[in-house]
Design a protein around this motif. Structure first.
Motif, PDB file in Angstrom:
ATOM      1  N   GLU A 133       0.853  -1.195   0.000  1.00 49.77           N
ATOM      2  CA  GLU A 133       0.000   0.000   0.000  1.00 49.77           C
ATOM      3  C   GLU A 133       0.888   1.244   0.000  1.00 49.77           C
ATOM      4  N   PRO A 134       0.783   2.064  -1.044  1.00 52.11           N
ATOM      5  CA  PRO A 134      -0.003   1.901  -2.263  1.00 52.11           C
ATOM      6  C   PRO A 134       0.678   0.960  -3.252  1.00 52.11           C
ATOM      7  N   ARG A 135      -0.048   0.497  -4.233  1.00 53.65           N
ATOM      8  CA  ARG A 135       0.507  -0.454  -5.187  1.00 53.65           C
ATOM      9  C   ARG A 135       1.605   0.160  -6.043  1.00 53.65           C
ATOM     10  N   SER A 136       1.581   1.480  -6.177  1.00 51.31           N
ATOM     11  CA  SER A 136       2.596   2.154  -7.001  1.00 51.31           C
ATOM     12  C   SER A 136       3.881   2.450  -6.224  1.00 51.31           C
ATOM     13  N   LEU A 137       3.966   1.967  -4.994  1.00 49.80           N
ATOM     14  CA  LEU A 137       5.128   2.273  -4.156  1.00 49.80           C
ATOM     15  C   LEU A 137       6.398   1.703  -4.767  1.00 49.80           C
ATOM     16  N   SER A 138       7.459   2.504  -4.739  1.00 49.96           N
ATOM     17  CA  SER A 138       8.775   2.041  -5.200  1.00 49.96           C
ATOM     18  C   SER A 138       9.771   2.211  -4.061  1.00 49.96           C
ATOM     19  N   ILE A 139      10.780   1.344  -4.031  1.00 49.05           N
ATOM     20  CA  ILE A 139      11.819   1.408  -3.011  1.00 49.05           C
ATOM     21  C   ILE A 139      13.170   1.464  -3.701  1.00 49.05           C
ATOM     22  N   ARG A 140      14.206   1.728  -2.896  1.00 46.72           N
ATOM     23  CA  ARG A 140      15.557   1.804  -3.446  1.00 46.72           C
ATOM     24  C   ARG A 140      16.460   0.858  -2.662  1.00 46.72           C
ATOM     25  N   MET A 141      16.900  -0.230  -3.334  1.00 45.18           N
ATOM     26  CA  MET A 141      17.768  -1.212  -2.694  1.00 45.18           C
ATOM     27  C   MET A 141      18.338  -2.128  -3.764  1.00 45.18           C
ATOM     28  N   ASP A 142      19.449  -2.777  -3.453  1.00 43.20           N
ATOM     29  CA  ASP A 142      20.011  -3.786  -4.341  1.00 43.20           C
ATOM     30  C   ASP A 142      19.043  -4.968  -4.404  1.00 43.20           C
ATOM     31  N   ALA A 143      18.549  -5.280  -5.599  1.00 45.70           N
ATOM     32  CA  ALA A 143      17.509  -6.307  -5.737  1.00 45.70           C
ATOM     33  C   ALA A 143      17.997  -7.674  -5.284  1.00 45.70           C
ATOM     34  N   THR A 144      19.233  -8.027  -5.610  1.00 44.12           N
ATOM     35  CA  THR A 144      19.768  -9.333  -5.219  1.00 44.12           C
ATOM     36  C   THR A 144      19.874  -9.444  -3.707  1.00 44.12           C
ATOM     37  N   GLN A 145      20.363  -8.401  -3.067  1.00 45.82           N
ATOM     38  CA  GLN A 145      20.524  -8.443  -1.626  1.00 45.82           C
ATOM     39  C   GLN A 145      19.169  -8.374  -0.910  1.00 45.82           C
ATOM     40  N   LEU A 146      18.191  -7.656  -1.479  1.00 47.10           N
ATOM     41  CA  LEU A 146      16.843  -7.657  -0.907  1.00 47.10           C
ATOM     42  C   LEU A 146      16.245  -9.063  -0.981  1.00 47.10           C
TER      43      LEU A 146
END
Length: 536
Positions: free
Chosen positions: A414-427
Motif C-alpha cells: 500500500e499503495p501499489r505504485s510504491l517504489s523502493i531503493r535497494m540492491d535487488a539481489t541483496q533484498l
C-alpha cells in the motif's frame, strides 16, 4: 585633458555623501554671512572696501548652496564635473568677498584653503592642482587690482605668495591622502567581495554536506541548519533564529544536560520526526562570537555502513584462514564417514554416531560457506524497484521452492505504485532468510505475511515480515542479531546477522519490530527513494 567623464563611474555612494557634507559646510558659512548682512551688524573688516559686492556675493553663495543641494538630490551623476564647478564657484565667490573686505588682511584666505582642501579630498585627482592654481591667481589678481586701483589699502604680495604656496601644499597633501583613502577603500571593498564570496561558498559546502550541521546562538536560536540536518530531523523549512526547543524538544533536553549537568557530548539520539538513529556531537563555540553551540548529526546507518566495510575486510581474512585451516580436515572427516558407511555390517558400528559425524560435518561446512559469503559480498548497487510486482514474483518463487501452497505466503503493498531503493539481489537474500524463519516457526496460515507501506512520520518505505509463531523470548531478543547465536540446533546463527549487514549496506535497517504469543514481526526500514546511495 583635465576632465574625463569615464572616471565618474568609479565614485560610489560614500563619495556622494561626502559632497553632501561639504555642501552643508558651505550652507553654514553662507548663512552666517547673510544673517550678519540682514541684521546690519557686519563686523570689521567684512564689506569695508565694497559693501555691495560683499552683499551680492554672500547671497549668490547662499543661493548656490540651495541650487546645488536640489540638483544633487535629483541628479547624482557626473561627480567630478559637479565637484569642479562647486569648488571653482567657492573660490570665485570667496575671492570677491575677500576683495570686498579689504584683501588678504580680512582672513578669507583660510576659507579659500578649506575650499581647495575640500576639492582635493573629494576628487582625489590632479584637479586639486587646478583648484590651487585658480585660488592663487585670484588672490594675486585682487592684490594687483588693489595696488593699482584701490589706493586706500596697501597690497601684501608676500602674504599672497605664502598663501599661494599654502594652496599648492594643501592640494598636494589632499591629493595624496585622498588617493590613499581610495586605495584603502578599494582594498576593503575587494576584501568584502572576497569574504562574501567565501561566505557563499561555505554556505554551499555546508548545505551539500551529508552530515547534518546546526549552529545555535547563545539562546538556542537556530542560526544555520543545512539540508541534511533538516532531513535527518524530519523538518521542513526552518526560519532563522527559530528556537531549537520548538523544533526538537528531545535534543534540546540533551543539550541542556550536557551544558549544565555533565551529560555526554557525543550520544546516539533517535529523531522522533524522522525515526532515524543519529549520532549527535556537541561543540561549544568561542564566547566572543554571536554563535554558541555547533551540533553535528550523523546517520547511524551510514556509520554502521562504514564500520561494516572494516568488518568485511577482517572477515575476509578470517574466512580465508578458516577455509584453509578447517575445510581440509573437515573434508577428510566427511570422506572417512562416507567410506565407513559403505563398509559391511560387521565393520560399520553404530549408525547413529555415524550420522552425527556426517550431519555435523555438513553444518560446519555450511558455517564456512556463510562466512565466505560475507567476505565475498559485492558492494551494494541500489536501484529503484516497483515493490508490488517484485514481491508477487518473490512469493511465487518461495512457494514453489518450499513446495507450499500459494496462499501460504502473502504480500500486501500500500499503495501499489510504491517504489523502493535497494540492491535487488541483496533484498531477495534478506527476505528469503526472514521468510524461511517465519515459515519454520509459524503455526497457522499464512505462514509468511509480507506487508510493505510508507511510514507517515518519516516518509520512508518499510517492509514487515510477520509470522504466526510463539514469539521470541526476552533472553533471545538481546542476542538475536549476533553472529553464531541460534536457538535452533540445525542453524548456523548467521542468517539474521547477514540479513542486517545487507540492509545496512543499502542504508536500511533491520529490527525486531514486535513479538508476542501470537507471532513476531521483523521490519526493514528502507532509505528514502529519492536519497542517493553513498559508497564508502
Amino acid at each position: 585633458m583635465l576632465y574625463n567623464p569615464e572616471k565618474d563611474r568609479s565614485y560610489d555612494k560614500t563619495s556622494w555623501r561626502a559632497v553632501g557634507y561639504f555642501n552643508l559646510y558651505r550652507f553654514l558659512v553662507a548663512a552666517l554671512f547673510v544673517s550678519l548682512i540682514w541684521i546690519w551688524e557686519l563686523p570689521d573688516p567684512l564689506g569695508d572696501l565694497d559693501y555691495f559686492i560683499f552683499t551680492v556675493s554672500a547671497h549668490v553663495y547662499l543661493f548656490s548652496v540651495f541650487f546645488y543641494g536640489v540638483f544633487f538630490h535629483f541628479q547624482q551623476s557626473y561627480f567630478r564635473l559637479q565637484v569642479t564647478v562647486l569648488v571653482l564657484a567657492d573660490i570665485l565667490l570667496l575671492s570677491l568677498m575677500m576683495y570686498a573686505s579689504g584683501g588678504l588682511s580680512s582672513g578669507f584666505g583660510m576659507l579659500l584653503i578649506i575650499a581647495v582642501a575640500g576639492g582635493s579630498l573629494l576628487t582625489a585627482d590632479k584637479l586639486s592642482f587646478l583648484f590651487a592654481a585658480v585660488a592663487s591667481i585670484s588672490v594675486l589678481i585682487q592684490e594687483i587690482y588693489i595696488d593699482f586701483i584701490q589706493f586706500a589699502y596697501t597690497p601684501n604680495y608676500i602674504h599672497g605668495g605664502f598663501l599661494g604656496i599654502t594652496f599648492f601644499t594643501v592640494a598636494w597633501l589632499g591629493y595624496i591622502l585622498a588617493r590613499r583613502v581610495q586605495v584603502s577603500e578599494a582594498l576593503a571593498q575587494q576584501r568584502a567581495f572576497d569574504i562574501e564570496g567565501l561566505s557563499r561558498l561555505n554556505e554551499q559546502i555546508v548545505q551539500r554536506l551529508q552530515s547534518g550541521i546546526i549552529v545555535l546562538d547563545n539562546k538556542y536560536g537556530v542560526r544555520l541548519m543545512n539540508a541534511a540536518a533538516r532531513r535527518l530531523l524530519g523538518l521542513k523549512a526552518v526560519p532563522d533564529q527559530t528556537p531549537l526547543e520548538r523544533l526538537t524538544p528531545e535534543l534540546t533536553e540533551k543539550l541542556d544536560r550536557w551544558l549544565y549537568h555533565g551529560g555526554d557530548r557525543i550520544f546516539v539520539f533517535k529523531s522522533p520526526g524522522s525515526g532515524i538513529d543519529l549520532q549527535v556531537s556537541l561543540t561549544r563555540l568561542r564566547k566572543e562570537t554571536k554563535f554558541g553551540i555547533l551540533i553535528f548529526l550523523e546517520d547511524m546507518a551510514q556509520l554502521r555502513q562504514r564500520a561494516q566495510h572494516i568488518k568485511l575486510a577482517s572477515l575476509g581474512r578470517l574466512a580465508a584462514s578458516i577455509a584453509h585451516e578447517v575445510r581440509n580436515p573437515l573434508g577428510a572427516i566427511s570422506h572417512a564417514g562416507q567410506l565407513l558407511s559403505e563398509t559391511g555390517e560387521e565393520y560399520r558400528g553404530d549408525d547413529r554416531l555415524l550420522q552425527i559425524i556426517l550431519d555435523q560435518s555438513q553444518r560446519v561446512n555450511a558455517i564456512i560457506e556463510n562466512v565466505q559469503k560475507i567476505s565475498r559480498r559485492e558492494t551494494a548497487m541500489p536501484q529503484e524497484i516497483m515493490i508490488a510486482d517484485w514481491l508477487d514474483e518473490f512469493c511465487t518463487e518461495f512457494a514453489e521452492q518450499h513446495l507450499l501452497e500459494r496462499d501460504a505466503i502473502t504480500a500486501i503493498v500500500e499503495p501499489r505504485s510504491l517504489s523502493i531503493r535497494m540492491d535487488a539481489t541483496q533484498l531477495h537474500q534478506v527476505l528469503w532468510n526472514l521468510a524461511e524463519n517465519a515459515m519454520r516457526y509459524s503455526r497457522d496460515k499464512p505462514l509468511v505475511d509480507i506487508r510493505c507501506t510508507i511510514k507517515q512520520e518519516t516518509e520512508r518505505p518499510v517492509i514487515d515480515v510477520i509470522d504466526t509463531g510463539p514469539g521470541i523470548s526476552d533472553e533471545v531478543k538481546e542476542h538475536l542479531f549476533e553472529p553464531f547465536f541460534t536457538s535452533d540446533s540445525r542453524g548456523s546463527g548467521l542468517g539474521l546477522y547477514i540479513a542486517r549487514e545487507l540492509c545496512e549496506a543499502n542504508q536500511a535497517s533491520l529490527d525486531l519490530y514486535s513479538s508476542s504469543g501470537s507471532g513476531s514481526c521483523f521490519r526493514i526500514s528502507l532509505a528514502h527513494v529519492e536519497r542517493k546511495h553513498n559508497l564508502f
